[in-house]
Design a protein around this motif. Structure first.
Motif, PDB file in Angstrom:
ATOM      1  N   ALA A 269      -3.788   7.829  -6.501  1.00  0.00           N
ATOM      2  CA  ALA A 269      -2.921   8.128  -5.348  1.00  0.00           C
ATOM      3  C   ALA A 269      -3.750   8.524  -4.131  1.00  0.00           C
ATOM      4  CB  ALA A 269      -1.929   9.229  -5.713  1.00  0.00           C
ATOM      5  N   GLU A 270      -4.796   9.335  -4.359  1.00  0.00           N
ATOM      6  CA  GLU A 270      -5.654   9.762  -3.244  1.00  0.00           C
ATOM      7  C   GLU A 270      -6.383   8.570  -2.637  1.00  0.00           C
ATOM      8  OE1 GLU A 270      -9.597  12.582  -2.489  1.00  0.00           O
ATOM      9  OE2 GLU A 270      -8.534  12.663  -4.415  1.00  0.00           O
ATOM     10  N   ARG A 271      -6.920   7.704  -3.491  1.00  0.00           N
ATOM     11  CA  ARG A 271      -7.621   6.513  -2.998  1.00  0.00           C
ATOM     12  C   ARG A 271      -6.652   5.570  -2.287  1.00  0.00           C
ATOM     13  NH1 ARG A 271     -12.698   8.076  -2.511  1.00  0.00           N
ATOM     14  NH2 ARG A 271     -13.619   8.731  -4.482  1.00  0.00           N
ATOM     15  N   ALA A 272      -5.443   5.444  -2.836  1.00  0.00           N
ATOM     16  CA  ALA A 272      -4.438   4.575  -2.218  1.00  0.00           C
ATOM     17  C   ALA A 272      -4.038   5.098  -0.843  1.00  0.00           C
ATOM     18  CB  ALA A 272      -3.217   4.447  -3.118  1.00  0.00           C
ATOM     19  N   ALA A 273      -3.944   6.417  -0.712  1.00  0.00           N
ATOM     20  CA  ALA A 273      -3.590   7.007   0.581  1.00  0.00           C
ATOM     21  C   ALA A 273      -4.666   6.715   1.626  1.00  0.00           C
ATOM     22  CB  ALA A 273      -3.388   8.511   0.436  1.00  0.00           C
ATOM     23  N   ASP A 274      -5.933   6.719   1.210  1.00  0.00           N
ATOM     24  CA  ASP A 274      -7.021   6.398   2.129  1.00  0.00           C
ATOM     25  C   ASP A 274      -6.930   4.938   2.571  1.00  0.00           C
ATOM     26  OD1 ASP A 274      -9.485   6.809   3.571  1.00  0.00           O
ATOM     27  OD2 ASP A 274     -10.522   5.789   1.945  1.00  0.00           O
ATOM     28  N   VAL A 275      -6.683   4.028   1.619  1.00  0.00           N
ATOM     29  CA  VAL A 275      -6.520   2.607   1.961  1.00  0.00           C
ATOM     30  C   VAL A 275      -5.341   2.429   2.912  1.00  0.00           C
ATOM     31  CG1 VAL A 275      -5.895   0.336   1.045  1.00  0.00           C
ATOM     32  CG2 VAL A 275      -7.648   1.714  -0.107  1.00  0.00           C
ATOM     33  N   LEU A 276      -4.233   3.104   2.635  1.00  0.00           N
ATOM     34  CA  LEU A 276      -3.048   2.983   3.488  1.00  0.00           C
ATOM     35  C   LEU A 276      -3.349   3.454   4.907  1.00  0.00           C
ATOM     36  CD1 LEU A 276      -0.047   2.453   3.962  1.00  0.00           C
ATOM     37  CD2 LEU A 276       0.436   4.717   2.982  1.00  0.00           C
ATOM     38  N   ARG A 277      -4.052   4.577   5.043  1.00  0.00           N
ATOM     39  CA  ARG A 277      -4.413   5.085   6.372  1.00  0.00           C
ATOM     40  C   ARG A 277      -5.256   4.065   7.138  1.00  0.00           C
ATOM     41  NH1 ARG A 277      -8.859   7.266   8.275  1.00  0.00           N
ATOM     42  NH2 ARG A 277      -9.818   7.471   6.203  1.00  0.00           N
ATOM     43  N   ARG A 278      -6.223   3.480   6.458  1.00  0.00           N
ATOM     44  CA  ARG A 278      -7.094   2.498   7.097  1.00  0.00           C
ATOM     45  C   ARG A 278      -6.325   1.220   7.436  1.00  0.00           C
ATOM     46  NH1 ARG A 278     -12.394   4.037   6.702  1.00  0.00           N
ATOM     47  NH2 ARG A 278     -12.812   5.755   5.251  1.00  0.00           N
TER      48      ARG A 278
ATOM     49  N   GLU B 207     -14.974  -0.879   1.312  1.00  0.00           N
ATOM     50  CA  GLU B 207     -15.523   0.180   0.460  1.00  0.00           C
ATOM     51  C   GLU B 207     -14.389   1.039  -0.114  1.00  0.00           C
ATOM     52  OE1 GLU B 207     -18.158   2.475  -1.652  1.00  0.00           O
ATOM     53  OE2 GLU B 207     -18.450   0.520  -0.708  1.00  0.00           O
ATOM     54  N   ALA B 208     -13.383   1.323   0.706  1.00  0.00           N
ATOM     55  CA  ALA B 208     -12.230   2.086   0.212  1.00  0.00           C
ATOM     56  C   ALA B 208     -11.484   1.320  -0.880  1.00  0.00           C
ATOM     57  CB  ALA B 208     -11.290   2.415   1.370  1.00  0.00           C
TER      58      ALA B 208
ATOM     59  N   ALA C 212       4.818   5.215 -10.444  1.00  0.00           N
ATOM     60  CA  ALA C 212       4.814   4.134 -11.426  1.00  0.00           C
ATOM     61  C   ALA C 212       4.053   4.589 -12.673  1.00  0.00           C
ATOM     62  CB  ALA C 212       4.144   2.892 -10.834  1.00  0.00           C
ATOM     63  N   ASP C 213       4.357   3.959 -13.813  1.00  0.00           N
ATOM     64  CA  ASP C 213       3.579   4.270 -15.014  1.00  0.00           C
ATOM     65  C   ASP C 213       2.151   3.757 -14.829  1.00  0.00           C
ATOM     66  OD1 ASP C 213       3.370   1.497 -15.838  1.00  0.00           O
ATOM     67  OD2 ASP C 213       5.399   1.646 -16.629  1.00  0.00           O
ATOM     68  N   ALA C 214       1.270   4.133 -15.744  1.00  0.00           N
ATOM     69  CA  ALA C 214      -0.160   3.842 -15.590  1.00  0.00           C
ATOM     70  C   ALA C 214      -0.425   2.348 -15.476  1.00  0.00           C
ATOM     71  CB  ALA C 214      -0.938   4.438 -16.760  1.00  0.00           C
ATOM     72  N   ALA C 215       0.218   1.552 -16.316  1.00  0.00           N
ATOM     73  CA  ALA C 215      -0.025   0.108 -16.312  1.00  0.00           C
ATOM     74  C   ALA C 215       0.466  -0.515 -15.010  1.00  0.00           C
ATOM     75  CB  ALA C 215       0.657  -0.553 -17.511  1.00  0.00           C
ATOM     76  N   ARG C 216       1.657  -0.122 -14.567  1.00  0.00           N
ATOM     77  CA  ARG C 216       2.205  -0.650 -13.321  1.00  0.00           C
ATOM     78  C   ARG C 216       1.334  -0.231 -12.132  1.00  0.00           C
ATOM     79  NH1 ARG C 216       5.648  -4.141 -10.417  1.00  0.00           N
ATOM     80  NH2 ARG C 216       6.278  -3.088  -8.519  1.00  0.00           N
ATOM     81  N   GLY C 217       0.887   1.011 -12.116  1.00  0.00           N
ATOM     82  CA  GLY C 217       0.034   1.488 -11.030  1.00  0.00           C
ATOM     83  C   GLY C 217      -1.279   0.735 -10.973  1.00  0.00           C
ATOM     84  N   ARG C 218      -1.862   0.460 -12.130  1.00  0.00           N
ATOM     85  CA  ARG C 218      -3.117  -0.283 -12.179  1.00  0.00           C
ATOM     86  C   ARG C 218      -2.928  -1.702 -11.654  1.00  0.00           C
ATOM     87  NH1 ARG C 218      -4.146   0.851 -16.922  1.00  0.00           N
ATOM     88  NH2 ARG C 218      -3.258  -0.963 -17.956  1.00  0.00           N
ATOM     89  N   THR C 219      -1.822  -2.332 -12.064  1.00  0.00           N
ATOM     90  CA  THR C 219      -1.543  -3.700 -11.615  1.00  0.00           C
ATOM     91  C   THR C 219      -1.281  -3.736 -10.114  1.00  0.00           C
ATOM     92  OG1 THR C 219      -0.643  -4.285 -13.776  1.00  0.00           O
ATOM     93  CG2 THR C 219      -0.042  -5.703 -11.929  1.00  0.00           C
ATOM     94  N   LEU C 220      -0.528  -2.780  -9.614  1.00  0.00           N
ATOM     95  CA  LEU C 220      -0.247  -2.722  -8.180  1.00  0.00           C
ATOM     96  C   LEU C 220      -1.536  -2.504  -7.388  1.00  0.00           C
ATOM     97  CD1 LEU C 220       1.853  -2.771  -5.935  1.00  0.00           C
ATOM     98  CD2 LEU C 220       2.306  -0.343  -6.381  1.00  0.00           C
ATOM     99  N   ALA C 221      -2.426  -1.662  -7.902  1.00  0.00           N
ATOM    100  CA  ALA C 221      -3.717  -1.439  -7.241  1.00  0.00           C
ATOM    101  C   ALA C 221      -4.525  -2.733  -7.202  1.00  0.00           C
ATOM    102  CB  ALA C 221      -4.495  -0.341  -7.955  1.00  0.00           C
TER     103      ALA C 221
ATOM    104  N   ALA D 110       0.826  -1.209   0.000  1.00  0.00           N
ATOM    105  CA  ALA D 110       0.000   0.000   0.000  1.00  0.00           C
ATOM    106  C   ALA D 110       0.859   1.258   0.000  1.00  0.00           C
ATOM    107  CB  ALA D 110      -0.943  -0.007   1.205  1.00  0.00           C
ATOM    108  N   GLU D 111       1.978   1.235   0.722  1.00  0.00           N
ATOM    109  CA  GLU D 111       2.890   2.384   0.728  1.00  0.00           C
ATOM    110  C   GLU D 111       3.482   2.608  -0.660  1.00  0.00           C
ATOM    111  OE1 GLU D 111       5.577   1.262   3.809  1.00  0.00           O
ATOM    112  OE2 GLU D 111       4.213   1.878   5.420  1.00  0.00           O
ATOM    113  N   GLN D 112       3.839   1.526  -1.328  1.00  0.00           N
ATOM    114  CA  GLN D 112       4.380   1.634  -2.681  1.00  0.00           C
ATOM    115  C   GLN D 112       3.349   2.249  -3.623  1.00  0.00           C
ATOM    116  OE1 GLN D 112       5.819  -2.121  -4.162  1.00  0.00           O
ATOM    117  NE2 GLN D 112       6.224  -1.328  -6.202  1.00  0.00           N
TER     118      GLN D 112
END
Length: 201
Positions: free
Chosen positions: A111-120, A97-98, A43-52, A35-37
């Protein structure tokens, strides 16, 4: 105090494996690193999508396994365990839900959604480390803790890979519904060529 679980076949005359506190702590470290990563971006768009996709799948599996085995054990042996578990289930539903919002987010919102998941996820891991796991370790037998660790590892493989905030969060229904939902998830994963394990990144 004993946790009521069906017996596992012994290996070498005794129940072996990591205890549930070690399993959960390891998973929390791994999930937080992922989640921190993702939240760091870069990351490029494809890598970010895969990581998500991997974060969503890994956290979904983890929460399902905890709700099937860890939380019932806390209820069974910890004083005020019901209150602790109800609090965590409420937080888990918000986390799912997050995760749903993260998976659906366009690239410019990821990035904003990922930050919310990381916080939770940090709150979830902190609650386990500071409260749930120490209480469970204090009240359950060593053998039960190992058996719970084995159960959690096994349950993850039959758990959903997508967030389903509306599914049951307590036994017996989650033990019936989660594996059924997981079958559909995994078919969709294959058809959509979705990456769901960190080792495949």
């Amino acid at each position: 105090m004993s946790v009521h679980l069906p017996p596992l076949p012994p290996v070498g005359g005794e129940t072996t494996g990591p205890n549930v506190a070690d399993v959960i702590a390891r998973e929390h470290r791994e999930l937080l690193a992922l989640a921190e990563q993702l939240a760091a971006g870069g990351a490029d768009a494809a890598r970010g999508r895969t990581l998500a996709q991997v974060v969503v799948a890994a956290v979904s599996r983890h929460l399902s396994a905890e709700e099937q085995y860890v939380y019932p054990a806390v209820r069974a042996v910890v004083f005020d365990g019901d209150d602790l578990v109800e609090r965590e289930i409420t937080e888990d539903r918000a986390m799912l839900e997050a995760l749903r919002l993260l998976e659906a987010a366009p690239e410019d919102e990821r990035a904003e959604r990922a930050a919310d998941v990381l916080r939770r996820l940090r709150r979830h891991a902190d609650a386990a480390a500071a409260e749930l796991m120490p209480l469970l370790v204090r009240m359950a037998s060593v053998e039960d803790l190992i058996r719970l660790g084995n159960r959690v590892e096994t349950a993850k493989e039959a758990a959903p890979t997508r967030p389903h905030p509306g599914t049951p969060a307590t036994p017996p229904w989650n033990k019936v519904v989660d594996p059924a939902v997981a079958i559909v998830d995994k078919v969709r994963d294959v058809v959509g060529r979705r990456t769901t394990y960190p080792k495949d990144l």
